[in-house]
Structure formats: structure tokens, C-alpha cells
Scaffold this active site. Structure first.
Site, PDB file in Angstrom:
ATOM      1  N   ASN A   9       0.874  -1.174   0.000  1.00 34.31           N
ATOM      2  CA  ASN A   9       0.000   0.000   0.000  1.00 34.31           C
ATOM      3  C   ASN A   9       0.908   1.219   0.000  1.00 34.31           C
ATOM      4  O   ASN A   9       1.521   1.544   1.011  1.00 34.31           O
ATOM      5  CB  ASN A   9      -0.889  -0.036   1.259  1.00 34.31           C
ATOM      6  CG  ASN A   9      -1.688   1.242   1.424  1.00 34.31           C
ATOM      7  OD1 ASN A   9      -1.737   2.083   0.522  1.00 34.31           O
ATOM      8  ND2 ASN A   9      -2.321   1.396   2.582  1.00 34.31           N
ATOM      9  N   LYS A  11       0.194   4.265  -0.226  1.00 34.51           N
ATOM     10  CA  LYS A  11      -0.394   5.471   0.393  1.00 34.51           C
ATOM     11  C   LYS A  11      -0.149   6.684  -0.522  1.00 34.51           C
ATOM     12  O   LYS A  11      -0.103   6.520  -1.745  1.00 34.51           O
ATOM     13  CB  LYS A  11       0.139   5.656   1.818  1.00 34.51           C
ATOM     14  CG  LYS A  11      -0.069   4.372   2.649  1.00 34.51           C
ATOM     15  CD  LYS A  11       0.151   4.553   4.126  1.00 34.51           C
ATOM     16  CE  LYS A  11      -0.070   3.210   4.840  1.00 34.51           C
ATOM     17  NZ  LYS A  11       0.018   3.321   6.298  1.00 34.51           N
ATOM     18  N   HIS A  97      -9.361   1.189   5.222  1.00 34.05           N
ATOM     19  CA  HIS A  97      -8.084   1.469   5.885  1.00 34.05           C
ATOM     20  C   HIS A  97      -8.328   2.466   7.026  1.00 34.05           C
ATOM     21  O   HIS A  97      -9.131   3.377   6.894  1.00 34.05           O
ATOM     22  CB  HIS A  97      -7.062   2.016   4.889  1.00 34.05           C
ATOM     23  CG  HIS A  97      -5.672   1.976   5.432  1.00 34.05           C
ATOM     24  ND1 HIS A  97      -5.224   2.886   6.366  1.00 34.05           N
ATOM     25  CD2 HIS A  97      -4.640   1.116   5.223  1.00 34.05           C
ATOM     26  CE1 HIS A  97      -3.977   2.580   6.694  1.00 34.05           C
ATOM     27  NE2 HIS A  97      -3.598   1.510   6.018  1.00 34.05           N
ATOM     28  N   GLU A  99      -6.708   4.882   8.003  1.00 30.98           N
ATOM     29  CA  GLU A  99      -6.468   6.285   7.655  1.00 30.98           C
ATOM     30  C   GLU A  99      -7.697   6.900   6.990  1.00 30.98           C
ATOM     31  O   GLU A  99      -8.000   8.078   7.178  1.00 30.98           O
ATOM     32  CB  GLU A  99      -5.214   6.382   6.761  1.00 30.98           C
ATOM     33  CG  GLU A  99      -3.948   6.136   7.589  1.00 30.98           C
ATOM     34  CD  GLU A  99      -2.785   5.523   6.835  1.00 30.98           C
ATOM     35  OE1 GLU A  99      -2.790   5.537   5.589  1.00 30.98           O
ATOM     36  OE2 GLU A  99      -1.865   5.005   7.497  1.00 30.98           O
ATOM     37  N   GLU A 169      -5.043  -4.892  10.621  1.00 28.58           N
ATOM     38  CA  GLU A 169      -4.030  -3.858  10.826  1.00 28.58           C
ATOM     39  C   GLU A 169      -4.284  -3.128  12.142  1.00 28.58           C
ATOM     40  O   GLU A 169      -5.097  -2.193  12.180  1.00 28.58           O
ATOM     41  CB  GLU A 169      -4.073  -2.845   9.680  1.00 28.58           C
ATOM     42  CG  GLU A 169      -3.765  -3.424   8.315  1.00 28.58           C
ATOM     43  CD  GLU A 169      -3.201  -2.376   7.360  1.00 28.58           C
ATOM     44  OE1 GLU A 169      -2.153  -2.637   6.761  1.00 28.58           O
ATOM     45  OE2 GLU A 169      -3.788  -1.282   7.246  1.00 28.58           O
ATOM     46  N   GLY A 175       2.934   2.300  10.806  1.00 32.94           N
ATOM     47  CA  GLY A 175       3.887   3.392  10.654  1.00 32.94           C
ATOM     48  C   GLY A 175       4.648   3.733  11.933  1.00 32.94           C
ATOM     49  O   GLY A 175       5.292   4.769  12.019  1.00 32.94           O
ATOM     50  N   SER A 214       3.836  -2.136  10.281  1.00 31.42           N
ATOM     51  CA  SER A 214       5.290  -2.218  10.475  1.00 31.42           C
ATOM     52  C   SER A 214       5.883  -3.563  10.068  1.00 31.42           C
ATOM     53  O   SER A 214       6.804  -4.067  10.723  1.00 31.42           O
ATOM     54  CB  SER A 214       5.659  -1.870  11.927  1.00 31.42           C
ATOM     55  OG  SER A 214       5.290  -0.540  12.231  1.00 31.42           O
TER      56      SER A 214
END
Ligand code: 13P
Length: 256
Positions: A9, A11, A97, A99, A169, A175, A214
């Protein structure tokens, strides 16, 4: 036997030069690698270029995207459709996701609608689920994951998960460099699979559940060594051809 899937991904990262270089690198690194499906999800603007570079390299990299909207055409300014993504060869579409849930207020119900629309268009949803740090601390991990999955299962039936991918996730691992341990991730993956098995053992058994958060070359083999971890959704480490290919190779090796 479930076939592992490792997906990058990207991003909001990319330029024409970067997309070309990264995919040329992956085409070379992944030559002759079997036993794992490798997918990339560039930003939508670069899906066209990505399709061409993958084709020119003659590689089997699967093309994906990071989002889609809920209509295929019409007066919907700024939207992007599954049909358009399909036109450029993108098949694996990330939805839900954290985000997007956070920065775009996407609800479980809205994500479930996207799931249905992607399937209606013959594409593969990659449904992200996962809990926040606070929810994890409060012991709510499985409840959160179950709620996010149930938004699909209760509206579309458990069979809707056939052929789809779920990516677990944990938000606290995204991250941060602080991945879940292989044991932690395995426990949750097994619990997620058990939750789905309550509706259908067959669907649960065949469902690819990726871990994301990660994932790196250095922890990939241990994660993939776990029986319920069927691949990874990779963020930062997917932006380096060698590192990402190493993760894919680790999956192929662990699941051979
Ligand atoms: P990182 O691999 O950078 O932690 O990101 C994970 C992720 O969000 C993939 O969708």
C-alpha cells in the site's frame, strides 16, 4: 491450502519517476518467484503508468488501488469508480483502511457498501480492520474487528467474503515501527477466523487474512511462520523494491 498474498500500500507516495523505478525494480526482484501473489496499490493517478510498467516487464505483479467510490459513472464530482480502475487492470481494491476511517470519517456501513460494490464489479476487496491503541488497552480488539467484519457479514452474508481478502491492521502498529509480535498477531488472526467460522467454517478456512503494521524484511519470516497469517499489507517497506520483494519471498518460503 490458502495462497499467500503480499500487497504494497503505497499510500500518498509517488511520482512518475518513482513509480517507474520501483516497479522496474520489483519486476526484476520478483522474476521466477512463485508461491505468493504480489500486489501493489499505487495512488490512483499512477495506476495507468503502473499497469504499463508491469506489462512491459512481463511480470505477474497484481495491480490494485487504495480506494474507490460508490458509483460507476455520472454526476459525482471527484469520485473514482471500480469500473475505471478495472479499465486500467486494477483488481485488488483496499477499503476500510484506518487512515480513511479516521481522516474521511468512513463508517463500518459505508465501508461495507464499498465492499459490495467492488464485488458487484467483479473485483477483489481488501478489507482492512483493526483496533486503536486505546481499544487494544481496553481489551476490545476482537470486538472491534468483529464489528467491522459484521458490517459486511450481516448485510451481504458470510459468503460475500469468498474470494475477498481481510487485512488485520492494528492501528498502533501502523507506521510506528512497533509491529505486533508474531504470537500476538496469530492470536488475533485465529480469533478473527473463529468469528467468521461461526457463520461458515468453509468461508473461514479459505479466507486470506493478511497482517499489516510495520511489516519489514526483518520480521516477515516470523509473522508468516504463523498458521493463520496468510500474507501482509505493507506500507513503508513497500516503497523499496529489494525490501518489499524480500517480504514477498519470505511469504513464499514460509507457506511452501
Ligand atoms: P506500515 O507498513 O508503514 O506500518 O503501514 C501499514 C499499512 O497501513 C498498510 O496498509
Amino acid at each position: 491450502m490458502r495462497h499467500p498474498v503480499v500487497m504494497g500500500n503505497w499510500k500518498l507516495n509517488g511520482s512518475k519517476a518513482m513509480v517507474t523505478e520501483l516497479l522496474n525494480g520489483l519486476n526484476a526482484e520478483l522474476e521466477g518467484v512463485t508461491g505468493v501473489d504480489v500486489a501493489v496499490a499505487p495512488p490512483a493517478l499512477y495506476v495507468d503508468l503502473a499497469e504499463r510498467v508491469i506489462k512491459e516487464g512481463g511480470s505477474k505483479i497484481i495491480l490494485g488501488a487504495q480506494n474507490t467510490d460508490l458509483k460507476n459513472s455520472g454526476a459525482f464530482t471527484g469520485d473514482m469508480s471500480p469500473e475505471m480502475l478495472k479499465d486500467f487492470g486494477a483488481t485488488h481494491i483496499i477499503i476500510g483502511h484506518s487512515e480513511r476511517r479516521e481522516y474521511h470519517n468512513e463508517s463500518d456501513e459505508f465501508v461495507a457498501k464499498k465492499f459490495a460494490f467492488i464485488k458487484e464489479n467483479g473485483l477483489t476487496p481488501v478489507l482492512c480492520i483493526g483496533e486503536s491503541d486505546a481499544q487494544n488497552e481496553a481489551g476490545e480488539t476482537l470486538a472491534v474487528c468483529a464489528r467491522q467484519l459484521d458490517a459486511v457479514i450481516k448485510t451481504q452474508g458470510v459468503e460475500a467474503l469468498n474470494g475477498a481478502i481481510v487485512a488485520y491492521e492494528p492501528i498502533w502498529a501502523i507506521g510506528t515501527g512497533k509491529a505486533a509480535t508474531a504470537e500476538q498477531a496469530q492470536d488475533i488472526h485465529a480469533a478473527i477466523r473463529a468469528h467468521i467460522a461461526q457463520s461458515s467454517e468453509e468461508v473461514a478456512k479459505n479466507l486470506v487474512i493478511q497482517y499489516g503494521g510495520s511489516v519489514k524484511d526483518s520480521n516477515a519470516a516470523e509473522l508468516f511462520g504463523m498458521p493463520d497469517i496468510d500474507g501482509a499489507l505493507v506500507g513503508g517497506a513497500a516503497l523499496d523494491a529489494k525490501g518489499f520483494a524480500a517480504i514477498a519471498k519470505a511469504a513464499a518460503k514460509a507457506k511452501a
